[in-house]
Write a protein that holds these residues in place. Sequence first.
Motif, PDB file in Angstrom:
ATOM      1  N   UNK A   1      44.231  53.009  48.667  1.00 56.71           N
ATOM      2  CA  UNK A   1      43.002  52.344  48.265  1.00 56.71           C
ATOM      3  C   UNK A   1      43.300  51.324  47.161  1.00 56.71           C
TER       4      UNK A   1
ATOM      5  N   UNK B   1      42.654  47.330  47.111  1.00 54.96           N
ATOM      6  CA  UNK B   1      41.895  46.610  46.100  1.00 54.96           C
ATOM      7  C   UNK B   1      42.683  45.397  45.612  1.00 54.96           C
TER       8      UNK B   1
ATOM      9  N   UNK C   1      42.527  42.774  48.086  1.00 54.15           N
ATOM     10  CA  UNK C   1      41.217  42.125  48.074  1.00 54.15           C
ATOM     11  C   UNK C   1      41.135  41.124  46.929  1.00 54.15           C
ATOM     12  N   UNK C   2      41.653  41.524  45.780  1.00 54.97           N
ATOM     13  CA  UNK C   2      41.640  40.608  44.642  1.00 54.97           C
ATOM     14  C   UNK C   2      42.421  39.348  44.968  1.00 54.97           C
TER      15      UNK C   2
ATOM     16  N   UNK D   1      40.434  37.214  47.308  1.00 52.79           N
ATOM     17  CA  UNK D   1      39.334  36.559  46.595  1.00 52.79           C
ATOM     18  C   UNK D   1      39.869  35.412  45.746  1.00 52.79           C
TER      19      UNK D   1
ATOM     20  N   UNK E   1      38.745  31.594  46.203  1.00 50.57           N
ATOM     21  CA  UNK E   1      38.059  30.922  45.106  1.00 50.57           C
ATOM     22  C   UNK E   1      38.815  29.704  44.622  1.00 50.57           C
TER      23      UNK E   1
ATOM     24  N   UNK F   1      44.416  36.610  37.112  1.00 50.13           N
ATOM     25  CA  UNK F   1      43.404  37.486  37.711  1.00 50.13           C
ATOM     26  C   UNK F   1      44.058  38.658  38.410  1.00 50.13           C
TER      27      UNK F   1
ATOM     28  N   UNK G   1      45.460  41.201  35.887  1.00 52.25           N
ATOM     29  CA  UNK G   1      44.373  42.011  35.326  1.00 52.25           C
ATOM     30  C   UNK G   1      43.951  43.093  36.297  1.00 52.25           C
ATOM     31  N   UNK G   2      43.741  42.663  37.559  1.00 53.15           N
ATOM     32  CA  UNK G   2      43.264  43.633  38.543  1.00 53.15           C
ATOM     33  C   UNK G   2      44.291  44.727  38.758  1.00 53.15           C
TER      34      UNK G   2
ATOM     35  N   UNK H   1      35.875  47.220  41.141  1.00 55.81           N
ATOM     36  CA  UNK H   1      37.240  47.540  40.732  1.00 55.81           C
ATOM     37  C   UNK H   1      37.795  46.499  39.776  1.00 55.81           C
ATOM     38  N   UNK H   2      37.088  45.407  39.619  1.00 53.31           N
ATOM     39  CA  UNK H   2      37.543  44.389  38.678  1.00 53.31           C
ATOM     40  C   UNK H   2      37.122  44.776  37.270  1.00 53.31           C
ATOM     41  N   UNK H   3      37.957  44.510  36.297  1.00 51.73           N
ATOM     42  CA  UNK H   3      37.482  44.745  34.936  1.00 51.73           C
ATOM     43  C   UNK H   3      36.301  43.824  34.648  1.00 51.73           C
TER      44      UNK H   3
ATOM     45  N   UNK I   1      35.949  39.651  34.175  1.00 52.22           N
ATOM     46  CA  UNK I   1      36.922  38.905  34.943  1.00 52.22           C
ATOM     47  C   UNK I   1      36.241  38.198  36.116  1.00 52.22           C
TER      48      UNK I   1
ATOM     49  N   UNK J   1      35.931  34.206  36.861  1.00 50.33           N
ATOM     50  CA  UNK J   1      36.455  33.574  38.060  1.00 50.33           C
ATOM     51  C   UNK J   1      35.350  32.814  38.788  1.00 50.33           C
TER      52      UNK J   1
ATOM     53  N   UNK K   1      35.007  28.863  39.466  1.00 57.29           N
ATOM     54  CA  UNK K   1      34.917  28.279  40.794  1.00 57.29           C
ATOM     55  C   UNK K   1      33.709  27.371  40.922  1.00 57.29           C
TER      56      UNK K   1
END
Lengths: 325, 336, 284
Positions: free
Chosen positions: B12, B16, B19-20, B23, B27, B307, B310-311, C127-129, C132, C136, C140
Amino acid sequence: MTQTLLTVEHLTVSAGQTPLLQNLSFTLKKKETLGLVGESGSGKSMTAWSLLGLLPPGVFVQSGKIIFKGDDLRRFSQAQWRVLRGKGLAMIFQNPQTAFNPLFTVGKQMDNAIAAHFDETKKTRRERAMFYLRQAELSDSGRILKSYPFQLSGGMLQRVSIALALSLEPELLIADEPTTALDATIQFQILNLLQKLQKQFKTAMLVISHHFGVVSKLCTQIAVMYNGRIVEAGLKSDVLNQPLHPYTRALLASRPVNLLSGQTLKTIPGTPPAAGTVTDGCAFAPRCSQRFELCDKAVPPELISNNRRVACFLKPKYDAEKITD
Amino acid sequence: MGVAYFIRRFFWSLFVIFAVALVAFVLVRVLPGDPIAAWVGDHPTQEQIDRARSELGYDQPVYIQAVKYFSRLMRGDLGVSLRTRRPVWDEIRRRFAATFELTTFAMLITLLLGAPIGLAAANHPGHWLSRTEKALSLTGVAIPIFWLGMLLQMYFSGSLNWLPLQGQRALPKPDKIYSGLLLLDTLFNGEFDKFADALQHILMPALTLVAATFGIITRTVRNAAAQTLNQDYIRTAHAYGIRRRTVLYVYVLKNILIPLITVSGLVYGYLLGGTFLVERVFDWPGLGQLAVLSILTDDLPAVTGVALVYAVVYTFINYVLDVIYAGVDPRLRKSA
Amino acid sequence: MEVTIYPIKRAARRYPAAFWGSVGFLAVLLTLALLAAYLTPYPADASGQMHFEQKLLPPSLRHLFGTDSIGRDIFTLVIYGARLSLISAFGVVGVALLLGVPLGLIAGYKGGFTENVIMRVCDAFLAFPPLLLPIIFTAALGPSLKNAIIAVAVSWFPWYVRILRAQVLAVKQAPYITASRAMGISSLRILYNHVLPNSFAPVLVQATLDMGYAILTVAGLSFIGFGARPPAIEWGLMITSSRATFLDFWWTAFFPGLALFLTVFAFNLSGEGLRNILNTGDVL
């Protein structure tokens, strides 16, 4: 010559202004067994907690005495209580699943309790625990010690409770509704076990239950409680066969035994008073089939003769009649 | 069940992170800033633009870009920063230690201060400690972190002149680097003057972070302890004559570990989030500062890289906490 | 809603100070924000008037909060700043609710694959802090207050999805629902008659608390330069502008931050008070 182990004299326990136990008195000698019978709100569990000094916050002993082996427990300091709890008086609890901490093994919890009272090495403590587990008919004692509470069934956990209590070698064992939370078939086994162990280790026992069957199996004496008072007490055979107090008679009559089909269950009209109710007269009067004017005016005093006690204004009348039912 | 649970959680976590990355990839393509312009500078010729485009890979169709992107990620290649022309990973590596040191230091203080206070508050309700704790925790979560930081600067640096205003250190780097963490390295080297300097610099930013999250820990511990103290098994422990201190520090402590661990993950997340603001206020050379800088200069690879880091850190910490949690609660480990 | 008026009356007797104090404060703030033009001493300062001769004056009777580096009255600016902050609060929570409530209802009600997908997406977001994602997203979309609000809302709506889904699940399992369905009442009516009223309480509590945090987050974004931009008057922006002067002229940073703090604090107290009144715990 058996000496008196525990004397409770005119104990009144209150939560603020409401009295939960009123003027309670009884004695227990070494190796004796006494059963406290009553419905919810009668104050029987509160009695047990007072004996251990573990009343919930806001509840305190208002008056009376508790004397255990000559010591007045009301004057006990925290340190003295700590020594007494478990060793002098040990308790077995109603719900074994919640009585144990889910995050520690049963063995660790037993060890903590044993270590609090016996200055023994780890090995000896473990042997002590295993010995009593075997006495409680748990043969795989090693595995049990390593188990977590959720891995054991209710019946097994209750056996562990019993083993734990006995391993501390208490003089008085208090069993608070020891079988109420268990399945019917297991209840019988646990009762048998308690009976056997009590005889074996010769511990005095105070059994608290709402069930006459439990109390009559385990105890030689019975005391019936209603609204925070003892309304009748005496030897088991006397109380069961010749109940003097109307409440006792009604309770016994309402047991669903030996009924033929079609017979209606006898019940006691009305509901028991909520814990802490204060009445001018006898608390049972509103539901009593034999009440008369005096019953509502004053609380009946206890009449004692030959180890037999009853708190009812009808007692003198009974002396004159023979009770056949 | 036990091991399967951890494997499942691990995958999992990987998902994640994936996925980050996805994303971030999407972006970054959407960002209005023109990465080409950032690369070539002012007044580029068409030739320079075309060359830049092919160098940066923007001339390929999107899905090829995506494939390249992920394959590079797998190899740990985060691309080249548009701002500094150096690999993003280098920059991140240098700054990571600074942020990690700050957040971990703050986390430790929060736990070491917060847990005992929460315990004490649960044990003595109505005591002044309990009421102060309530007030402080309510205040702490409402205070703007950046404002608090500036207030601390005004007072401890401006008025009292006890602590340095900004930055991580005023003295040169430690002679030998072991962990990358300034406090530890200076200690290991025995350079106590540099240690004191580092400590002075980290104090205010860390305390700012602590102030914001302190209340969450004390409140969690207090509620958990109060709830635990009400449980039957605590009463039975007393009934067996176990010492009060044992009951408190062995039984109750372990029982509150579970909610504490759960909330610690959340708190660490807040700390990480707080670094964007706190690093700005205190000019702390960490990832937060890098993130802000990169976004303001349209440095897409760097933004993506930060990013992602961090994730990953956040996910990793949560995973570790999950493992600890299972270590504490046997019901998770064994097949019940 | 009728079901909540009675408990509020009861609460008025039990939780006077904290709850009503904070609600009162917010009401005052709202009024000031709406009528800023009439209630502030120097409304012209809010539209870019510069008075260099008055710059950096300490707090006094003429300028309650002092003046900033271009001579504007800080008290006026703080009041005007309340506008953007309150807009942020309502904007963020509004959008988050708009996105989160329907998704939560769908997830809880449909169950199965739909629910799984929705919840996994939410887990990924969560799940992101914190901060953040908003950073982002703002990056964007381009820095502006509007984008900051959208960014924060989009980062937060998964919380509401969770709350609503939990509510739906709780209601779904209730015996009276089985009874209703056995009588043939349609799902939509059940949702409408049972789930929504029951969800009202926890959502309201969460939303009130979130308003405070929304203000904080947007102000934080403005502080780093991703949110409101000059010449907008916003508290976070005011604080970042004061970084040049705050060491020697404390009032330039102090009062905007104080306003932020008090507003968020008031929202928190109101939210906690509401929670006590409606007697809900956390529903997650």
